[in-house]
Design a protein around this motif. Structure first.
Motif, PDB file in Angstrom:
ATOM      1  N   THR A   4       0.859  -1.182   0.000  1.00 46.54           N
ATOM      2  CA  THR A   4       0.000   0.000   0.000  1.00 46.54           C
ATOM      3  C   THR A   4       0.895   1.233   0.000  1.00 46.54           C
ATOM      4  O   THR A   4       1.825   1.316   0.794  1.00 46.54           O
ATOM      5  N   TYR A   5       0.596   2.149  -0.903  1.00 48.62           N
ATOM      6  CA  TYR A   5       1.391   3.370  -1.054  1.00 48.62           C
ATOM      7  C   TYR A   5       0.493   4.585  -0.830  1.00 48.62           C
ATOM      8  O   TYR A   5      -0.561   4.697  -1.468  1.00 48.62           O
ATOM      9  N   LYS A   6       0.879   5.474   0.063  1.00 51.43           N
ATOM     10  CA  LYS A   6       0.137   6.714   0.318  1.00 51.43           C
ATOM     11  C   LYS A   6       0.599   7.745  -0.698  1.00 51.43           C
ATOM     12  O   LYS A   6       1.767   8.105  -0.737  1.00 51.43           O
ATOM     13  N   THR A   7      -0.322   8.204  -1.522  1.00 47.51           N
ATOM     14  CA  THR A   7       0.021   9.163  -2.577  1.00 47.51           C
ATOM     15  C   THR A   7       0.169  10.565  -2.001  1.00 47.51           C
ATOM     16  O   THR A   7      -0.341  10.870  -0.917  1.00 47.51           O
ATOM     17  N   GLN A   8       0.857  11.425  -2.751  1.00 50.26           N
ATOM     18  CA  GLN A   8       1.045  12.822  -2.365  1.00 50.26           C
ATOM     19  C   GLN A   8       0.750  13.711  -3.564  1.00 50.26           C
ATOM     20  O   GLN A   8       1.217  13.439  -4.672  1.00 50.26           O
ATOM     21  N   GLY A   9      -0.029  14.750  -3.350  1.00 51.04           N
ATOM     22  CA  GLY A   9      -0.280  15.733  -4.396  1.00 51.04           C
ATOM     23  C   GLY A   9      -1.297  15.332  -5.442  1.00 51.04           C
ATOM     24  O   GLY A   9      -1.349  15.923  -6.517  1.00 51.04           O
ATOM     25  N   THR A  10      -2.108  14.319  -5.139  1.00 56.52           N
ATOM     26  CA  THR A  10      -3.126  13.866  -6.098  1.00 56.52           C
ATOM     27  C   THR A  10      -4.477  13.718  -5.403  1.00 56.52           C
ATOM     28  O   THR A  10      -4.559  13.706  -4.177  1.00 56.52           O
ATOM     29  N   CYS A  11      -5.513  13.563  -6.211  1.00 59.44           N
ATOM     30  CA  CYS A  11      -6.852  13.330  -5.666  1.00 59.44           C
ATOM     31  C   CYS A  11      -6.970  11.942  -5.045  1.00 59.44           C
ATOM     32  O   CYS A  11      -7.701  11.753  -4.083  1.00 59.44           O
ATOM     33  N   SER A  12      -6.259  10.969  -5.608  1.00 56.17           N
ATOM     34  CA  SER A  12      -6.272   9.638  -4.991  1.00 56.17           C
ATOM     35  C   SER A  12      -5.502   9.712  -3.676  1.00 56.17           C
ATOM     36  O   SER A  12      -4.548  10.479  -3.545  1.00 56.17           O
ATOM     37  N   THR A  13      -5.929   8.920  -2.712  1.00 56.90           N
ATOM     38  CA  THR A  13      -5.311   8.970  -1.388  1.00 56.90           C
ATOM     39  C   THR A  13      -4.266   7.888  -1.180  1.00 56.90           C
ATOM     40  O   THR A  13      -3.312   8.078  -0.444  1.00 56.90           O
ATOM     41  N   HIS A  14      -4.472   6.751  -1.808  1.00 61.03           N
ATOM     42  CA  HIS A  14      -3.476   5.689  -1.746  1.00 61.03           C
ATOM     43  C   HIS A  14      -3.706   4.677  -2.860  1.00 61.03           C
ATOM     44  O   HIS A  14      -4.747   4.674  -3.513  1.00 61.03           O
ATOM     45  N   ILE A  15      -2.679   3.862  -3.056  1.00 67.63           N
ATOM     46  CA  ILE A  15      -2.709   2.831  -4.098  1.00 67.63           C
ATOM     47  C   ILE A  15      -2.396   1.505  -3.425  1.00 67.63           C
ATOM     48  O   ILE A  15      -1.435   1.396  -2.672  1.00 67.63           O
ATOM     49  N   ALA A  28      -5.229  -1.096  -7.311  1.00 65.06           N
ATOM     50  CA  ALA A  28      -6.464  -0.387  -6.959  1.00 65.06           C
ATOM     51  C   ALA A  28      -6.089   0.991  -6.424  1.00 65.06           C
ATOM     52  O   ALA A  28      -5.266   1.102  -5.514  1.00 65.06           O
ATOM     53  N   PHE A  29      -6.655   2.018  -7.031  1.00 66.82           N
ATOM     54  CA  PHE A  29      -6.480   3.394  -6.572  1.00 66.82           C
ATOM     55  C   PHE A  29      -7.682   3.752  -5.712  1.00 66.82           C
ATOM     56  O   PHE A  29      -8.811   3.407  -6.059  1.00 66.82           O
ATOM     57  N   TRP A  30      -7.456   4.476  -4.619  1.00 66.66           N
ATOM     58  CA  TRP A  30      -8.537   4.925  -3.754  1.00 66.66           C
ATOM     59  C   TRP A  30      -8.753   6.411  -3.962  1.00 66.66           C
ATOM     60  O   TRP A  30      -7.827   7.198  -3.853  1.00 66.66           O
ATOM     61  N   ASN A  31      -9.997   6.745  -4.280  1.00 68.46           N
ATOM     62  CA  ASN A  31     -10.409   8.108  -4.609  1.00 68.46           C
ATOM     63  C   ASN A  31      -9.813   8.501  -5.962  1.00 68.46           C
ATOM     64  O   ASN A  31      -9.323   7.654  -6.683  1.00 68.46           O
ATOM     65  N   GLY A  32      -9.915   9.735  -6.337  1.00 64.28           N
ATOM     66  CA  GLY A  32      -9.423  10.148  -7.649  1.00 64.28           C
ATOM     67  C   GLY A  32     -10.469   9.940  -8.735  1.00 64.28           C
ATOM     68  O   GLY A  32     -11.646   9.712  -8.459  1.00 64.28           O
ATOM     69  N   VAL A  52       6.056  -0.082 -16.938  1.00 63.65           N
ATOM     70  CA  VAL A  52       5.093   0.877 -16.390  1.00 63.65           C
ATOM     71  C   VAL A  52       5.800   2.178 -16.014  1.00 63.65           C
ATOM     72  O   VAL A  52       5.314   3.269 -16.340  1.00 63.65           O
ATOM     73  N   VAL A  53       6.950   2.080 -15.370  1.00 63.61           N
ATOM     74  CA  VAL A  53       7.701   3.273 -14.971  1.00 63.61           C
ATOM     75  C   VAL A  53       8.103   4.084 -16.208  1.00 63.61           C
ATOM     76  O   VAL A  53       7.975   5.308 -16.217  1.00 63.61           O
ATOM     77  N   ALA A  54       8.554   3.400 -17.252  1.00 59.54           N
ATOM     78  CA  ALA A  54       8.962   4.088 -18.480  1.00 59.54           C
ATOM     79  C   ALA A  54       7.786   4.801 -19.154  1.00 59.54           C
ATOM     80  O   ALA A  54       7.944   5.894 -19.701  1.00 59.54           O
ATOM     81  N   ARG A  55       6.608   4.206 -19.103  1.00 59.74           N
ATOM     82  CA  ARG A  55       5.442   4.779 -19.781  1.00 59.74           C
ATOM     83  C   ARG A  55       4.718   5.854 -18.965  1.00 59.74           C
ATOM     84  O   ARG A  55       4.196   6.811 -19.522  1.00 59.74           O
ATOM     85  N   LEU A  56       4.653   5.688 -17.647  1.00 58.41           N
ATOM     86  CA  LEU A  56       3.812   6.567 -16.832  1.00 58.41           C
ATOM     87  C   LEU A  56       4.562   7.572 -15.966  1.00 58.41           C
ATOM     88  O   LEU A  56       3.968   8.516 -15.472  1.00 58.41           O
ATOM     89  N   GLY A  57       5.854   7.355 -15.776  1.00 56.21           N
ATOM     90  CA  GLY A  57       6.637   8.251 -14.935  1.00 56.21           C
ATOM     91  C   GLY A  57       6.691   9.660 -15.497  1.00 56.21           C
ATOM     92  O   GLY A  57       6.835   9.864 -16.705  1.00 56.21           O
ATOM     93  N   GLY A  58       6.530  10.646 -14.626  1.00 56.10           N
ATOM     94  CA  GLY A  58       6.645  12.044 -15.029  1.00 56.10           C
ATOM     95  C   GLY A  58       5.380  12.679 -15.572  1.00 56.10           C
ATOM     96  O   GLY A  58       5.368  13.867 -15.894  1.00 56.10           O
ATOM     97  N   ILE A  59       4.284  11.933 -15.678  1.00 55.78           N
ATOM     98  CA  ILE A  59       3.020  12.510 -16.150  1.00 55.78           C
ATOM     99  C   ILE A  59       2.515  13.495 -15.105  1.00 55.78           C
ATOM    100  O   ILE A  59       2.535  13.220 -13.912  1.00 55.78           O
ATOM    101  N   ARG A  60       2.069  14.646 -15.574  1.00 55.20           N
ATOM    102  CA  ARG A  60       1.527  15.678 -14.692  1.00 55.20           C
ATOM    103  C   ARG A  60       0.009  15.736 -14.835  1.00 55.20           C
ATOM    104  O   ARG A  60      -0.531  15.344 -15.858  1.00 55.20           O
ATOM    105  N   CYS A  61      -0.650  16.246 -13.825  1.00 57.22           N
ATOM    106  CA  CYS A  61      -2.098  16.441 -13.855  1.00 57.22           C
ATOM    107  C   CYS A  61      -2.363  17.939 -13.766  1.00 57.22           C
ATOM    108  O   CYS A  61      -2.211  18.536 -12.689  1.00 57.22           O
ATOM    109  N   GLY A  62      -2.725  18.544 -14.889  1.00 62.25           N
ATOM    110  CA  GLY A  62      -2.957  19.984 -14.914  1.00 62.25           C
ATOM    111  C   GLY A  62      -1.698  20.725 -14.508  1.00 62.25           C
ATOM    112  O   GLY A  62      -0.616  20.463 -15.018  1.00 62.25           O
ATOM    113  N   SER A  63      -1.826  21.624 -13.543  1.00 57.71           N
ATOM    114  CA  SER A  63      -0.678  22.402 -13.089  1.00 57.71           C
ATOM    115  C   SER A  63       0.095  21.711 -11.962  1.00 57.71           C
ATOM    116  O   SER A  63       1.109  22.227 -11.505  1.00 57.71           O
TER     117      SER A  63
END
Length: 87
Positions: A4-15, A28-32, A52-63
């Protein structure tokens, strides 16, 4: 291995994720943004961590400087480091 990973700076709270070696079994993502996060979860199932890291790493959400996919890669990198997995 389950993790379980607690996210930071996103609408989801943990993964919550399950790995088999360096392969993703479940995610499974929680919230978001439910539909988008379900889509990501299904697309990455069966993929190697490195891909997955190569494809999804560095993606930003809006600002924001991160996103749910980017936080997912941070979780995967943390796990790989903790368990000394080769990427």
């Amino acid at each position: 291995m389950r993790y379980t990973y607690k996210t930071q700076g996103t609408c989801s709270t943990h993964i919550e994720l399950e790995l088999e070696g360096d392969t993703i079994k479940e995610v499974a993502f929680w919230n978001g943004c439910n539909g988008n996060l379900q889509g990501i979860s299904r697309l990455v199932k069966g993929m190697k961590i490195s891909e997955v890291v190569a494809r999804l790493g560095g993606i930003r959400c809006g600002s924001r400087i991160t996103s749910c996919p980017d936080q997912f890669t941070k979780a995967l990198l943390e796990i790989a480091d903790e368990y000394s997995l080769d990427l």
